[in-house]
Scaffold this active site. Structure first.
Site, PDB file in Angstrom:
ATOM      1  N   TYR A 125       0.813  -1.216   0.000  1.00  0.00           N
ATOM      2  CA  TYR A 125       0.000   0.000   0.000  1.00  0.00           C
ATOM      3  C   TYR A 125       0.848   1.268   0.000  1.00  0.00           C
ATOM      4  CZ  TYR A 125      -4.069  -2.849   0.983  1.00  0.00           C
ATOM      5  OH  TYR A 125      -5.058  -3.769   0.902  1.00  0.00           O
ATOM      6  N   LYS A 192       3.767 -14.092   6.008  1.00  0.00           N
ATOM      7  CA  LYS A 192       3.995 -15.164   5.029  1.00  0.00           C
ATOM      8  C   LYS A 192       5.516 -15.269   4.898  1.00  0.00           C
ATOM      9  CE  LYS A 192       2.359 -17.985   1.782  1.00  0.00           C
ATOM     10  NZ  LYS A 192       1.450 -19.120   2.003  1.00  0.00           N
ATOM     11  N   ASP A 225      -2.261 -17.679   5.415  1.00  0.00           N
ATOM     12  CA  ASP A 225      -3.300 -18.570   4.855  1.00  0.00           C
ATOM     13  C   ASP A 225      -3.891 -19.462   5.947  1.00  0.00           C
ATOM     14  OD1 ASP A 225      -0.648 -19.323   4.726  1.00  0.00           O
ATOM     15  OD2 ASP A 225      -0.845 -20.578   2.957  1.00  0.00           O
ATOM     16  N   ASP A 249      -5.733  -5.868   5.958  1.00  0.00           N
ATOM     17  CA  ASP A 249      -6.884  -5.418   5.179  1.00  0.00           C
ATOM     18  C   ASP A 249      -7.799  -6.608   4.875  1.00  0.00           C
ATOM     19  OD1 ASP A 249      -8.570  -3.906   3.676  1.00  0.00           O
ATOM     20  OD2 ASP A 249      -7.210  -3.611   1.992  1.00  0.00           O
TER      21      ASP A 249
END
Ligand code: NAD
Length: 359
Positions: A125, A192, A225, A249
């Protein structure tokens, strides 16, 4: 009694309807606020030819606290997100979104009470993007192959994902401080790091270091995930989730889904100087002017704001009044009801909350 001066941005779409009801609810708590009403988004373009006028920025700078409605961001063309711009201008590095199941909400779950703390400035972002076919895009693609020996297709667009030690430290310390202050037990860092070792891996390393400064708060980490699945299967196990921008988000919307939808999910954006409170949902253009949407997320954003300015009692009173109206179910909007059924209007729900505040 103290009178507060606070900037109010009704925004556009359903924003003016839900902020009007929210203003009346706050008034009914007895807290006196002198609102400095400012435009942003579509009304600001109409009036000033600028979606984020200087006057609005100056008002927030001066008052340091702002209650904001949703603002439309045109897709693909037009101006960039005003919401992102406000975060960048005021260095609002922490986005806090509490998710709680209120009895009477349309959800499969009970007892969810968790908070997503999202880093607000970095990650994908940051707004560093290279458009397909542009000269600088070709240059960056060539430079990357030169430096890494890896090939990027020439018909690619590129978005850059910066994650820094300083930015990560700031958000993780914020998450632990938030947990301590709000008597929460656990912080879960989301990442991640198995794939993005130099960005998410860095975030995780910083999280582990910062956690050592807070021995009273339990710490764990989850790969994003797996986190998404765990939130669906056993959301009650989670307390404070500390996330880089993109995962924060996405998981925020997932959590909103768990507790009954975007209409029930407020957010606060904190910097060192300024705080902006808003609903998580957008301007829902198809409902504009219909007086049918749920004002709860905007009202809960006001609850966070009241608590932030030190009006803890008023915040609790307002949240309880809202919770009672939701639990009774007589004056709730369409999104609390079975698919395809209509509900009370936005103003009727607001009036019911105000009535409860007066009892
Ligand atoms: P949205 O959140 O505006 O609406 C999606 C759907 O969610 C609506 O059609 C409606 O069914 C439901 N919904 C949303 N708010 C509701 C409420 N209060 N009560 C009942 N139902 C509600 O998302 P979108 O359609 O993707 O976005 C519309 C615009 O809002 C876009 O321009 C987007 O960029 C902008 N946006 C702004 C913000 C913000 O101001 N912070 C946040 C998200 C999206």
């Amino acid at each position: 009694m103290k009178k507060y001066k606070i900037t109010l941005i009704p925004g556009d779409g359903i924003g003016p309807e839900i902020t009007e009801v929210t203003k009346r609810c706050i008034e009914a708590t007895g807290v006196e606020i002198e609102w400095e009403e400012c435009e942003a988004g579509i009304p600001a373009i109409e009036k000033f030819g600028d979606p984020l006028p200087e006057k609005t920025i100056d008002s927030i700078k001066k008052n340091k606290v702002c209650l904001k409605g949703p603002i439309t961001t045109p897709v693909g063309t037009g101006y960039r997100s005003i919401n992102v711009a406000l975060r960048q201008i005021f260095n609002l590095y922490a986005c806090v979104r509490p998710f709680k199941v209120y009895k009477g909400a349309r959800t499969f779950y009970e007892d969810i009470d968790l908070v997503v703390v999202r880093e607000n400035m970095e990650d994908l972002y940051a707004g560093i993007e290279f458009e397909i076919g542009k000269n600088e895009t070709k240059q960056i693609i060539n430079k990357i192959s030169e430096l890494t020996g890896k090939k990027i297709n020439h018909d690619s667009g590129i978005s850059i994902k910066p994650i820094s030690v300083s930015g990560s430290e700031k958000i993780l310390r914020f998450a632990f401080e938030y947990a301590r202050k709000n008597k929460r037990k656990k912080v879960t860092a989301v990442h991640k790091a198995n794939i993005m070792k130099f960005t998410d891996g860095l975030f995780l390393d910083v999280a582990k270091k910062v956690a050592l400064e807070y021995p009273d708060i339990e710490f764990e980490d989850r790969i994003v995930d797996n986190m998404a699945m765990q939130l669906v299967q056993k959301p009650q196990k989670y307390d404070v989730l500390a996330c880089p921008n993109l995962y924060g988000d996405i998981l925020s919307d997932l959590c909103a889904g768990l507790v009954g939808g975007l209409g029930l999910s407020p957010g606060a954006n904190y910097g060192d100087e300024v705080a902006i409170f808003e609903p998580t949902h957008g301007s829902a253009p198809k409902y504009t002017g219909k007086n049918v949407v749920n004002p709860s997320a905007q009202i809960l954003a006001a609850v966070l704001m009241l608590s932030y300015i030190g009006e803890e009692n008023a915040a609790k009173k307002l949240e309880n009044a809202l919770a009672q109206v939701i639990a009774e179910g007589t004056y709730t909007t369409y999104d609390f009801r079975p698919e395809g059924t209509s509900g009370a209007s936005t103003t009727e729900m607001g009036d019911a909350i105000i009535k409860k505040l007066g009892e």
